[in-house]
Design an enzyme around this catalytic site. Sequence first.
Site, PDB file in Angstrom:
ATOM      1  N   LYS A 149       0.819  -1.210   0.000  1.00 53.75           N
ATOM      2  CA  LYS A 149       0.000   0.000   0.000  1.00 53.75           C
ATOM      3  C   LYS A 149       0.862   1.273   0.000  1.00 53.75           C
ATOM      4  CE  LYS A 149      -2.432  -0.686   3.787  1.00 53.75           C
ATOM      5  NZ  LYS A 149      -1.929  -1.980   4.270  1.00 53.75           N
ATOM      6  N   ARG A 180      -9.407   1.413   8.282  1.00 54.16           N
ATOM      7  CA  ARG A 180      -9.071   0.034   8.624  1.00 54.16           C
ATOM      8  C   ARG A 180     -10.324  -0.752   9.024  1.00 54.16           C
ATOM      9  NH1 ARG A 180      -3.477   1.189   8.320  1.00 54.16           N
ATOM     10  NH2 ARG A 180      -2.312  -0.426   9.386  1.00 54.16           N
ATOM     11  N   ARG A 201      11.799  -4.946   4.781  1.00 51.24           N
ATOM     12  CA  ARG A 201      11.412  -3.573   4.479  1.00 51.24           C
ATOM     13  C   ARG A 201      12.302  -2.537   5.173  1.00 51.24           C
ATOM     14  NH1 ARG A 201       5.120  -2.171   4.861  1.00 51.24           N
ATOM     15  NH2 ARG A 201       5.377  -2.147   7.099  1.00 51.24           N
ATOM     16  N   ARG A 258      11.361  -0.757  10.596  1.00 55.17           N
ATOM     17  CA  ARG A 258      10.331  -0.431  11.574  1.00 55.17           C
ATOM     18  C   ARG A 258      10.337  -1.421  12.732  1.00 55.17           C
ATOM     19  NH1 ARG A 258       4.820   0.735   8.271  1.00 55.17           N
ATOM     20  NH2 ARG A 258       3.978  -0.335  10.083  1.00 55.17           N
ATOM     21  N   ARG A 296       0.117  -8.193  13.548  1.00 59.50           N
ATOM     22  CA  ARG A 296      -0.417  -7.222  12.588  1.00 59.50           C
ATOM     23  C   ARG A 296      -1.218  -7.935  11.503  1.00 59.50           C
ATOM     24  NH1 ARG A 296       4.484  -4.492  10.445  1.00 59.50           N
ATOM     25  NH2 ARG A 296       3.118  -3.169   9.229  1.00 59.50           N
TER      26      ARG A 296
HETATM   27  P1  AMP Z   1       0.875   1.363   8.682  1.00 62.62           P
HETATM   28  O1  AMP Z   1       2.061   2.183   8.305  1.00 62.62           O
HETATM   29  O2  AMP Z   1      -0.343   1.704   7.877  1.00 62.62           O
HETATM   30  O3  AMP Z   1       1.168  -0.112   8.715  1.00 62.62           O
HETATM   31  O4  AMP Z   1       0.502   1.783  10.190  1.00 62.62           O
HETATM   32  C1  AMP Z   1       1.405   1.576  11.261  1.00 62.62           C
HETATM   33  C2  AMP Z   1       0.630   1.493  12.561  1.00 62.62           C
HETATM   34  O5  AMP Z   1      -0.069   2.713  12.791  1.00 62.62           O
HETATM   35  C3  AMP Z   1      -0.429   0.417  12.581  1.00 62.62           C
HETATM   36  O6  AMP Z   1       0.112  -0.842  12.978  1.00 62.62           O
HETATM   37  C4  AMP Z   1      -1.419   0.960  13.613  1.00 62.62           C
HETATM   38  O7  AMP Z   1      -0.934   0.748  14.931  1.00 62.62           O
HETATM   39  C5  AMP Z   1      -1.362   2.448  13.337  1.00 62.62           C
HETATM   40  N1  AMP Z   1      -2.384   2.855  12.340  1.00 62.62           N
HETATM   41  C6  AMP Z   1      -2.177   3.332  11.066  1.00 62.62           C
HETATM   42  N2  AMP Z   1      -3.330   3.604  10.444  1.00 62.62           N
HETATM   43  C7  AMP Z   1      -4.315   3.292  11.334  1.00 62.62           C
HETATM   44  C8  AMP Z   1      -5.739   3.345  11.289  1.00 62.62           C
HETATM   45  N3  AMP Z   1      -6.396   3.757  10.187  1.00 62.62           N
HETATM   46  N4  AMP Z   1      -6.415   2.954  12.400  1.00 62.62           N
HETATM   47  C9  AMP Z   1      -5.774   2.555  13.514  1.00 62.62           C
HETATM   48  N5  AMP Z   1      -4.450   2.448  13.616  1.00 62.62           N
HETATM   49  C10 AMP Z   1      -3.711   2.822  12.539  1.00 62.62           C
END
Ligand code: AMP
Length: 212
Positions: A13, A88, A127, A160, A171
């Site tokens: 994404k 989400r 990554r 990360r 996750r």
């Molecule tokens: P990502 O980079 O999209 O994988 O997001 C990293 C982390 O941020 C996720 O594992 C969640 O803890 C938090 N996060 C990101 N977007 C959301 C969302 N829309 N709702 C809730 N938590 C989020």
Amino acid sequence: MFVVLLGPPGAGKGTQAQRIAEATRLLHISTGDMFRENVKNETELGKLAKTFMDRGELVPDEVTIKMLLERIGRPDASAGVMFDGFPRNVVQAQALDDALAAGGNRIDRALLISVPDEELIARLGGRWICRDCGRLYHERNDPPKVAGKCDHCGGELYQREDDRPEVVRTRLEKQKPPAALIDHYRAAGSLREIDGQRSLDAVTASLLEAIR
Ligand code: AMP
């Protein structure tokens, strides 16, 4: 045009959203990037978000929705947005629909990138992210020209915290797009499914085709 990118962690994404934002005039909004920025700057929001992020869990809807609505209320978001990592779940999707509707807009396309679990686990392990500009790389699929250094700005690359194997499993379990979320966009007629187990370029081409 307002587009959401859906898919499990590691589906691509973030990388694809960056590419699409470059190829179109859509503003790239990533809630994950916004949280990481807050963590880096040690804001109150960042401290709170970190307790969930470190465990591989979602930050509570109330906090996430508030942050997102504030962001899309700014002038640069009025012409079109590529949402990456939001929504989400259905509660978040509904909040986004309502906010867009208030401005006479709606989600025009929901692009679902699908990739099998085994492939996701392999991808998340390799990554790397630039500490300065946030650009994404992958050891195997999309390496930087010089190891550990960003092609774009020369910044240092890091991995990360939540890409560690034990967190990756949580996750994947907790952050796959729920069926109800996919149905939400299918019912609205905006859903397009894209096979994410192909080259980065092939996936980008399919995504662009789906929004043009
Ligand atoms: P990502 O980079 O999209 O994988 O997001 C990293 C982390 O941020 C996720 O594992 C969640 O803890 C938090 N996060 C990101 N977007 C959301 C969302 N829309 N709702 C809730 N938590 C989020």
